[in-house]
Design an enzyme around this catalytic site. Sequence first.
Site, PDB file in Angstrom:
ATOM      1  N   CYS A  84      23.406 104.336  21.213  1.00  0.00           N
ATOM      2  CA  CYS A  84      23.525 104.406  22.671  1.00  0.00           C
ATOM      3  C   CYS A  84      23.568 103.037  23.325  1.00  0.00           C
ATOM      4  O   CYS A  84      23.793 102.936  24.536  1.00  0.00           O
ATOM      5  CB  CYS A  84      22.378 105.221  23.253  1.00  0.00           C
ATOM      6  SG  CYS A  84      22.400 106.948  22.724  1.00  0.00           S
ATOM      7  N   HIS A 335      25.581 109.937  30.804  1.00  0.00           N
ATOM      8  CA  HIS A 335      25.381 109.052  29.653  1.00  0.00           C
ATOM      9  C   HIS A 335      26.515 109.189  28.643  1.00  0.00           C
ATOM     10  O   HIS A 335      26.315 109.671  27.529  1.00  0.00           O
ATOM     11  CB  HIS A 335      24.026 109.373  29.018  1.00  0.00           C
ATOM     12  CG  HIS A 335      23.638 108.503  27.870  1.00  0.00           C
ATOM     13  ND1 HIS A 335      24.109 107.210  27.694  1.00  0.00           N
ATOM     14  CD2 HIS A 335      22.779 108.750  26.824  1.00  0.00           C
ATOM     15  CE1 HIS A 335      23.575 106.706  26.603  1.00  0.00           C
ATOM     16  NE2 HIS A 335      22.779 107.619  26.053  1.00  0.00           N
TER      17      HIS A 335
END
Length: 388
Positions: A84, A335
Amino acid sequence: MKPYMVGWSHLPFGKHPELDLEALITHSARGALQDAGLAAGQVDGIWLGQLNGGFVPDNFCASLVLQADDELRWTPATRVENACASGAAAIDAACNAIEAGRAKVALVVGAEKMTGISGPEVTRVLGNASYVREEAAIGLTFPGIFGMIAQQYFERYGDHSATMARIAAKNHANGVRNPYAQMRKDLGFDFCNTVSDKNPMIAAPLRMTDCSLVSDGAAALVLVDESLADQFPRAVGFRARAQVNDYLPMSRRDAASFEGPRRAWEQALNQAGCNVHDLSFAEIHDCFTIAELLTYEAMGLAGPGQGERPLLDGTVYPGGALPVNPSGGLKAKGHPIGATGVSMHVLSAMQLCGEAGDLQVPGAKLAGVFNMGGLAVANYVSILERRH
Protein backbone atom coordinates in the site's frame (compact mmCIF):
# COMPACT_ATOMS: atom_id res chain seq x y z
CA MET A 1 20.29 17.97 -6.36
CA LYS A 2 17.17 18.44 -4.25
CA PRO A 3 13.88 17.34 -5.92
CA TYR A 4 10.86 19.65 -6.17
CA MET A 5 7.26 18.99 -7.14
CA VAL A 6 6.26 21.50 -9.82
CA GLY A 7 3.11 19.98 -11.34
CA TRP A 8 0.48 17.45 -10.40
CA SER A 9 -2.90 15.97 -11.17
CA HIS A 10 -5.49 13.96 -9.27
CA LEU A 11 -8.42 11.99 -10.67
CA PRO A 12 -11.55 11.49 -8.56
CA PHE A 13 -11.36 8.21 -6.64
CA GLY A 14 -14.26 5.76 -6.75
CA LYS A 15 -15.78 3.08 -8.93
CA HIS A 16 -15.02 3.88 -12.57
CA PRO A 17 -16.26 1.12 -14.88
CA GLU A 18 -15.62 3.43 -17.84
CA LEU A 19 -11.87 3.69 -17.07
CA ASP A 20 -9.41 0.82 -17.32
CA LEU A 21 -5.93 0.92 -15.77
CA GLU A 22 -4.39 2.40 -18.92
CA ALA A 23 -6.90 5.25 -18.96
CA LEU A 24 -6.31 6.02 -15.29
CA ILE A 25 -2.55 6.13 -15.88
CA THR A 26 -2.61 8.19 -19.07
CA HIS A 27 -5.20 10.74 -17.90
CA SER A 28 -3.27 11.48 -14.72
CA ALA A 29 0.13 11.59 -16.47
CA ARG A 30 -1.11 14.06 -19.08
CA GLY A 31 -2.67 16.19 -16.36
CA ALA A 32 0.55 16.45 -14.37
CA LEU A 33 2.64 17.36 -17.41
CA GLN A 34 0.11 19.97 -18.45
CA ASP A 35 -0.01 21.42 -14.94
CA ALA A 36 3.79 21.69 -14.89
CA GLY A 37 3.85 23.23 -18.36
CA LEU A 38 6.35 20.65 -19.57
CA ALA A 39 6.53 18.77 -22.85
CA ALA A 40 6.59 15.00 -22.47
CA GLY A 41 9.91 14.89 -24.32
CA GLN A 42 11.57 16.70 -21.39
CA VAL A 43 10.95 13.77 -19.01
CA ASP A 44 14.12 11.83 -18.13
CA GLY A 45 12.49 8.99 -16.22
CA ILE A 46 9.11 7.55 -15.27
CA TRP A 47 8.12 5.73 -12.09
CA LEU A 48 4.74 4.00 -11.73
CA GLY A 49 3.47 3.08 -8.26
CA GLN A 50 1.13 0.08 -8.53
CA LEU A 51 0.43 -3.07 -6.53
CA ASN A 52 -1.71 -5.02 -9.03
CA GLY A 53 -1.29 -8.53 -7.59
CA GLY A 54 -4.24 -9.67 -9.71
CA PHE A 55 -6.53 -6.62 -9.72
CA VAL A 56 -6.01 -6.50 -13.50
CA PRO A 57 -4.51 -9.11 -15.85
CA ASP A 58 -1.73 -6.76 -16.97
CA ASN A 59 1.49 -7.73 -15.15
CA PHE A 60 3.79 -5.42 -17.12
CA CYS A 61 2.44 -1.92 -16.67
CA ALA A 62 5.36 0.51 -16.49
CA SER A 63 5.34 1.34 -20.18
CA LEU A 64 1.61 2.04 -20.16
CA VAL A 65 2.62 5.53 -19.03
CA LEU A 66 4.18 6.04 -22.48
CA GLN A 67 0.67 5.81 -23.93
CA ALA A 68 0.01 9.27 -22.45
CA ASP A 69 2.17 10.98 -25.10
CA ASP A 70 4.24 9.72 -28.03
CA GLU A 71 7.14 11.94 -26.89
CA LEU A 72 7.53 9.63 -23.87
CA ARG A 73 8.66 6.80 -26.15
CA TRP A 74 12.17 5.58 -25.26
CA THR A 75 11.98 7.11 -21.76
CA PRO A 76 13.08 4.72 -18.98
CA ALA A 77 9.99 3.56 -17.08
CA THR A 78 9.87 1.40 -13.97
CA ARG A 79 6.99 -0.02 -11.94
CA VAL A 80 7.53 0.24 -8.18
CA GLU A 81 5.70 -1.99 -5.69
CA ASN A 82 5.78 -1.83 -1.91
CA ALA A 83 2.23 -2.92 -1.04
CA CYS A 84 0.00 0.00 0.00
CA ALA A 85 3.07 2.26 0.06
CA SER A 86 3.76 1.73 -3.66
CA GLY A 87 2.95 5.37 -4.46
CA ALA A 88 5.38 6.78 -1.89
CA ALA A 89 7.95 4.19 -3.01
CA ALA A 90 7.68 5.45 -6.60
CA ILE A 91 8.18 9.03 -5.43
CA ASP A 92 11.15 7.94 -3.32
CA ALA A 93 12.76 6.18 -6.29
CA ALA A 94 12.30 9.24 -8.51
CA CYS A 95 13.78 11.49 -5.81
CA ASN A 96 16.78 9.17 -5.54
CA ALA A 97 17.37 9.43 -9.29
CA ILE A 98 17.25 13.22 -9.16
CA GLU A 99 19.54 13.41 -6.14
CA ALA A 100 21.98 11.05 -7.85
CA GLY A 101 22.07 13.29 -10.93
CA ARG A 102 20.59 10.61 -13.18
CA ALA A 103 17.48 12.67 -13.99
CA LYS A 104 16.50 16.32 -14.01
CA VAL A 105 12.80 15.78 -14.72
CA ALA A 106 10.86 12.81 -13.37
CA LEU A 107 7.25 11.79 -13.90
CA VAL A 108 5.63 9.78 -11.10
CA VAL A 109 2.23 8.13 -11.52
CA GLY A 110 0.32 6.17 -8.90
CA ALA A 111 -2.64 4.14 -10.14
CA GLU A 112 -4.81 1.18 -9.29
CA LYS A 113 -7.89 -0.41 -10.84
CA MET A 114 -9.48 -2.45 -8.04
CA THR A 115 -13.18 -2.72 -8.88
CA GLY A 116 -12.92 -4.94 -11.96
CA ILE A 117 -12.86 -8.09 -9.80
CA SER A 118 -15.19 -9.43 -7.12
CA GLY A 119 -15.08 -8.42 -3.47
CA PRO A 120 -13.70 -11.80 -2.34
CA GLU A 121 -10.97 -11.57 -4.98
CA VAL A 122 -10.03 -8.07 -3.77
CA THR A 123 -9.77 -9.47 -0.25
CA ARG A 124 -7.58 -12.32 -1.48
CA VAL A 125 -5.23 -10.04 -3.43
CA LEU A 126 -4.80 -7.68 -0.49
CA GLY A 127 -4.35 -10.59 1.93
CA ASN A 128 -1.40 -11.79 -0.13
CA ALA A 129 0.45 -8.62 0.88
CA SER A 130 0.78 -10.17 4.34
CA TYR A 131 3.27 -12.90 5.32
CA VAL A 132 1.36 -15.50 3.39
CA ARG A 133 2.66 -18.69 5.00
CA GLU A 134 1.65 -17.58 8.50
CA GLU A 135 -1.16 -15.12 7.83
CA ALA A 136 -3.05 -15.27 4.51
CA ALA A 137 -2.55 -19.03 4.29
CA ILE A 138 -4.58 -19.55 7.46
CA GLY A 139 -7.38 -17.30 6.25
CA LEU A 140 -6.34 -13.97 7.75
CA THR A 141 -7.49 -10.98 5.70
CA PHE A 142 -6.27 -7.43 6.22
CA PRO A 143 -9.44 -6.46 8.10
CA GLY A 144 -8.75 -9.54 10.24
CA ILE A 145 -5.12 -8.53 10.76
CA PHE A 146 -5.93 -4.96 11.75
CA GLY A 147 -8.81 -6.28 13.86
CA MET A 148 -6.28 -8.39 15.79
CA ILE A 149 -4.11 -5.31 16.31
CA ALA A 150 -7.11 -3.35 17.57
CA GLN A 151 -7.90 -6.19 19.99
CA GLN A 152 -4.32 -6.13 21.28
CA TYR A 153 -4.52 -2.37 21.76
CA PHE A 154 -7.83 -2.73 23.62
CA GLU A 155 -6.36 -5.43 25.88
CA ARG A 156 -3.51 -3.11 26.82
CA TYR A 157 -5.29 0.22 27.07
CA GLY A 158 -9.03 -0.44 27.27
CA ASP A 159 -11.84 -0.40 24.74
CA HIS A 160 -11.28 2.38 22.19
CA SER A 161 -14.15 1.61 19.83
CA ALA A 162 -15.48 5.13 20.38
CA THR A 163 -12.06 6.58 19.62
CA MET A 164 -11.98 4.77 16.29
CA ALA A 165 -15.52 5.98 15.58
CA ARG A 166 -14.38 9.57 16.20
CA ILE A 167 -11.60 9.08 13.65
CA ALA A 168 -14.06 7.69 11.09
CA ALA A 169 -16.53 10.51 11.69
CA LYS A 170 -13.81 13.16 11.45
CA ASN A 171 -12.48 11.84 8.18
CA HIS A 172 -15.90 11.41 6.61
CA ALA A 173 -16.78 14.99 7.58
CA ASN A 174 -13.52 16.16 5.99
CA GLY A 175 -14.20 14.13 2.86
CA VAL A 176 -17.42 16.04 2.17
CA ARG A 177 -15.25 18.99 1.10
CA ASN A 178 -12.91 16.93 -1.10
CA PRO A 179 -13.95 16.85 -4.78
CA TYR A 180 -11.65 13.84 -5.34
CA ALA A 181 -13.15 11.73 -2.53
CA GLN A 182 -15.07 8.53 -3.21
CA MET A 183 -17.45 9.06 -0.29
CA ARG A 184 -18.57 12.65 0.32
CA LYS A 185 -21.02 12.04 3.15
CA ASP A 186 -20.84 13.11 6.78
CA LEU A 187 -21.81 9.92 8.61
CA GLY A 188 -21.60 11.35 12.12
CA PHE A 189 -20.15 9.85 15.29
CA ASP A 190 -23.27 7.98 16.40
CA PHE A 191 -23.57 6.06 13.13
CA CYS A 192 -19.84 5.19 13.11
CA ASN A 193 -19.98 4.08 16.75
CA THR A 194 -22.99 1.79 16.34
CA VAL A 195 -23.09 -1.68 14.83
CA SER A 196 -26.09 -1.91 12.51
CA ASP A 197 -27.28 -3.42 9.25
CA LYS A 198 -25.67 -0.47 7.45
CA ASN A 199 -22.55 -0.54 9.60
CA PRO A 200 -21.90 -4.24 10.30
CA MET A 201 -18.99 -5.71 12.20
CA ILE A 202 -16.35 -6.71 9.62
CA ALA A 203 -13.60 -8.13 11.84
CA ALA A 204 -14.17 -7.41 15.51
CA PRO A 205 -13.76 -4.76 16.76
CA LEU A 206 -13.62 -3.17 13.29
CA ARG A 207 -16.95 -2.07 11.85
CA MET A 208 -17.47 -1.19 8.21
CA THR A 209 -16.88 2.48 9.03
CA ASP A 210 -13.47 1.53 10.45
CA CYS A 211 -12.33 0.18 7.05
CA SER A 212 -11.16 2.08 3.96
CA LEU A 213 -12.84 1.77 0.59
CA VAL A 214 -12.13 -0.33 -2.50
CA SER A 215 -11.36 2.21 -5.21
CA ASP A 216 -10.19 2.97 -8.72
CA GLY A 217 -8.01 6.03 -9.03
CA ALA A 218 -4.80 7.71 -10.05
CA ALA A 219 -2.65 10.71 -9.23
CA ALA A 220 0.56 11.96 -10.78
CA LEU A 221 3.27 14.53 -10.17
CA VAL A 222 6.31 16.01 -11.89
CA LEU A 223 9.60 16.35 -10.04
CA VAL A 224 12.52 18.51 -11.17
CA ASP A 225 15.94 19.08 -9.70
CA GLU A 226 16.91 22.22 -7.84
CA SER A 227 18.58 23.84 -10.83
CA LEU A 228 15.22 23.96 -12.65
CA ALA A 229 12.87 24.69 -9.77
CA ASP A 230 12.88 28.48 -10.10
CA GLN A 231 11.63 28.21 -13.68
CA PHE A 232 8.20 27.15 -12.42
CA PRO A 233 5.51 29.32 -10.81
CA ARG A 234 5.44 27.13 -7.68
CA ALA A 235 7.68 24.42 -6.30
CA VAL A 236 7.24 22.18 -3.26
CA GLY A 237 10.32 20.50 -1.86
CA PHE A 238 11.20 17.66 0.48
CA ARG A 239 12.63 19.07 3.68
CA ALA A 240 13.05 15.44 4.71
CA ARG A 241 12.04 11.95 3.67
CA ALA A 242 12.55 8.62 5.37
CA GLN A 243 11.87 4.97 4.61
CA VAL A 244 11.85 2.27 7.28
CA ASN A 245 10.99 -1.37 6.62
CA ASP A 246 10.21 -3.90 9.35
CA TYR A 247 9.91 -7.68 9.31
CA LEU A 248 7.01 -8.96 7.25
CA PRO A 249 5.90 -11.74 9.67
CA MET A 250 3.77 -10.43 12.52
CA SER A 251 5.20 -13.26 14.62
CA ARG A 252 8.61 -11.57 14.65
CA ARG A 253 7.48 -8.24 16.10
CA ASP A 254 5.04 -6.45 18.35
CA ALA A 255 2.95 -5.15 15.47
CA ALA A 256 0.65 -3.12 17.72
CA SER A 257 3.60 -0.98 18.83
CA PHE A 258 3.92 0.52 15.31
CA GLU A 259 7.70 0.66 15.75
CA GLY A 260 8.38 0.99 12.01
CA PRO A 261 6.16 4.07 11.62
CA ARG A 262 7.60 5.54 14.81
CA ARG A 263 11.16 5.17 13.52
CA ALA A 264 10.21 6.63 10.13
CA TRP A 265 8.63 9.68 11.78
CA GLU A 266 11.61 10.14 14.09
CA GLN A 267 14.08 9.97 11.20
CA ALA A 268 12.11 12.39 9.03
CA LEU A 269 11.49 14.94 11.79
CA ASN A 270 15.13 14.82 12.92
CA GLN A 271 16.30 15.25 9.35
CA ALA A 272 13.91 18.20 8.91
CA GLY A 273 15.12 19.82 12.14
CA CYS A 274 11.61 20.15 13.55
CA ASN A 275 9.11 18.36 15.76
CA VAL A 276 5.63 17.13 15.08
CA HIS A 277 4.06 20.27 16.55
CA ASP A 278 5.81 22.39 13.89
CA LEU A 279 3.71 20.74 11.18
CA SER A 280 0.75 22.66 9.77
CA PHE A 281 -1.16 19.46 8.92
CA ALA A 282 -0.57 15.80 8.12
CA GLU A 283 -1.91 13.31 5.61
CA ILE A 284 -1.52 9.84 7.15
CA HIS A 285 -2.37 6.26 6.24
CA ASP A 286 -5.76 5.41 7.75
CA CYS A 287 -6.42 2.16 5.90
CA PHE A 288 -8.27 1.27 9.10
CA THR A 289 -9.15 3.66 11.90
CA ILE A 290 -6.88 1.76 14.31
CA ALA A 291 -3.97 2.66 11.99
CA GLU A 292 -4.67 6.38 12.39
CA LEU A 293 -4.99 5.96 16.15
CA LEU A 294 -1.64 4.16 16.35
CA THR A 295 -0.04 6.73 14.05
CA TYR A 296 -0.95 9.56 16.46
CA GLU A 297 1.28 7.79 18.95
CA ALA A 298 3.98 6.88 16.42
CA MET A 299 4.34 10.48 15.21
CA GLY A 300 4.56 11.84 18.74
CA LEU A 301 1.14 13.47 19.17
CA ALA A 302 0.41 11.21 22.13
CA GLY A 303 2.09 8.67 24.36
CA PRO A 304 1.45 4.92 24.23
CA GLY A 305 -2.19 4.18 24.90
CA GLN A 306 -3.09 7.88 24.79
CA GLY A 307 -3.96 8.21 21.11
CA GLU A 308 -7.45 9.42 21.94
CA ARG A 309 -6.14 12.67 23.41
CA PRO A 310 -5.54 14.54 20.12
CA LEU A 311 -9.18 13.78 19.26
CA LEU A 312 -10.61 14.76 22.61
CA ASP A 313 -8.71 18.08 22.72
CA GLY A 314 -9.46 18.90 19.07
CA THR A 315 -5.83 18.88 17.88
CA VAL A 316 -6.44 16.76 14.76
CA TYR A 317 -9.68 18.39 13.60
CA PRO A 318 -9.95 21.26 11.08
CA GLY A 319 -9.00 24.40 12.97
CA GLY A 320 -6.99 22.38 15.50
CA ALA A 321 -3.28 22.70 16.18
CA LEU A 322 -2.45 19.87 13.73
CA PRO A 323 -5.29 18.83 11.39
CA VAL A 324 -4.85 15.21 10.33
CA ASN A 325 -6.27 13.97 7.04
CA PRO A 326 -8.01 17.19 5.98
CA SER A 327 -8.59 15.36 2.68
CA GLY A 328 -10.77 12.77 4.41
CA GLY A 329 -7.94 10.26 4.35
CA LEU A 330 -8.18 6.79 2.87
CA LYS A 331 -11.36 6.37 4.95
CA ALA A 332 -13.41 8.81 2.88
CA LYS A 333 -11.21 9.59 -0.13
CA GLY A 334 -10.71 5.94 -1.03
CA HIS A 335 -7.64 3.72 -1.25
CA PRO A 336 -6.65 2.74 -4.80
CA ILE A 337 -3.48 1.09 -3.56
CA GLY A 338 -0.76 2.41 -5.90
CA ALA A 339 -2.32 5.86 -6.11
CA THR A 340 -2.58 6.54 -2.38
CA GLY A 341 0.97 7.72 -1.64
CA VAL A 342 1.03 9.95 -4.72
CA SER A 343 -2.38 11.35 -3.81
CA MET A 344 -1.14 12.25 -0.32
CA HIS A 345 1.80 14.19 -1.77
CA VAL A 346 -0.31 15.92 -4.42
CA LEU A 347 -2.96 17.07 -1.95
CA SER A 348 -0.27 18.22 0.48
CA ALA A 349 1.45 20.22 -2.26
CA MET A 350 -1.88 21.84 -3.08
CA GLN A 351 -2.29 22.78 0.58
CA LEU A 352 1.17 24.33 0.74
CA CYS A 353 0.48 26.34 -2.42
CA GLY A 354 -2.91 27.58 -1.21
CA GLU A 355 -4.69 25.62 -3.95
CA ALA A 356 -6.71 23.18 -1.82
CA GLY A 357 -10.05 24.97 -2.15
CA ASP A 358 -12.56 23.97 0.51
CA LEU A 359 -9.93 21.66 2.05
CA GLN A 360 -7.46 24.49 2.63
CA VAL A 361 -5.67 24.59 5.97
CA PRO A 362 -5.12 28.33 6.57
CA GLY A 363 -1.48 29.37 6.48
CA ALA A 364 -0.13 25.88 5.76
CA LYS A 365 3.67 25.99 5.73
CA LEU A 366 4.91 22.51 6.62
CA ALA A 367 3.28 19.17 5.80
CA GLY A 368 3.82 15.66 7.12
CA VAL A 369 2.93 12.69 4.88
CA PHE A 370 2.87 9.07 6.05
CA ASN A 371 2.21 6.20 3.61
CA MET A 372 2.38 2.63 4.91
CA GLY A 373 2.59 -0.76 3.21
CA GLY A 374 1.21 -3.82 5.00
CA LEU A 375 0.85 -3.79 8.76
CA ALA A 376 3.55 -1.19 9.55
CA VAL A 377 6.03 -3.01 7.29
CA ALA A 378 6.97 -0.45 4.59
CA ASN A 379 6.86 3.02 6.13
CA TYR A 380 7.49 6.30 4.28
CA VAL A 381 7.40 9.77 5.84
CA SER A 382 7.92 13.02 3.92
CA ILE A 383 8.18 16.51 5.38
CA LEU A 384 7.18 18.99 2.67
CA GLU A 385 7.55 22.76 2.34
CA ARG A 386 7.03 25.27 -0.42
CA ARG A 387 10.10 26.82 -2.05
CA HIS A 388 8.19 29.60 -3.78
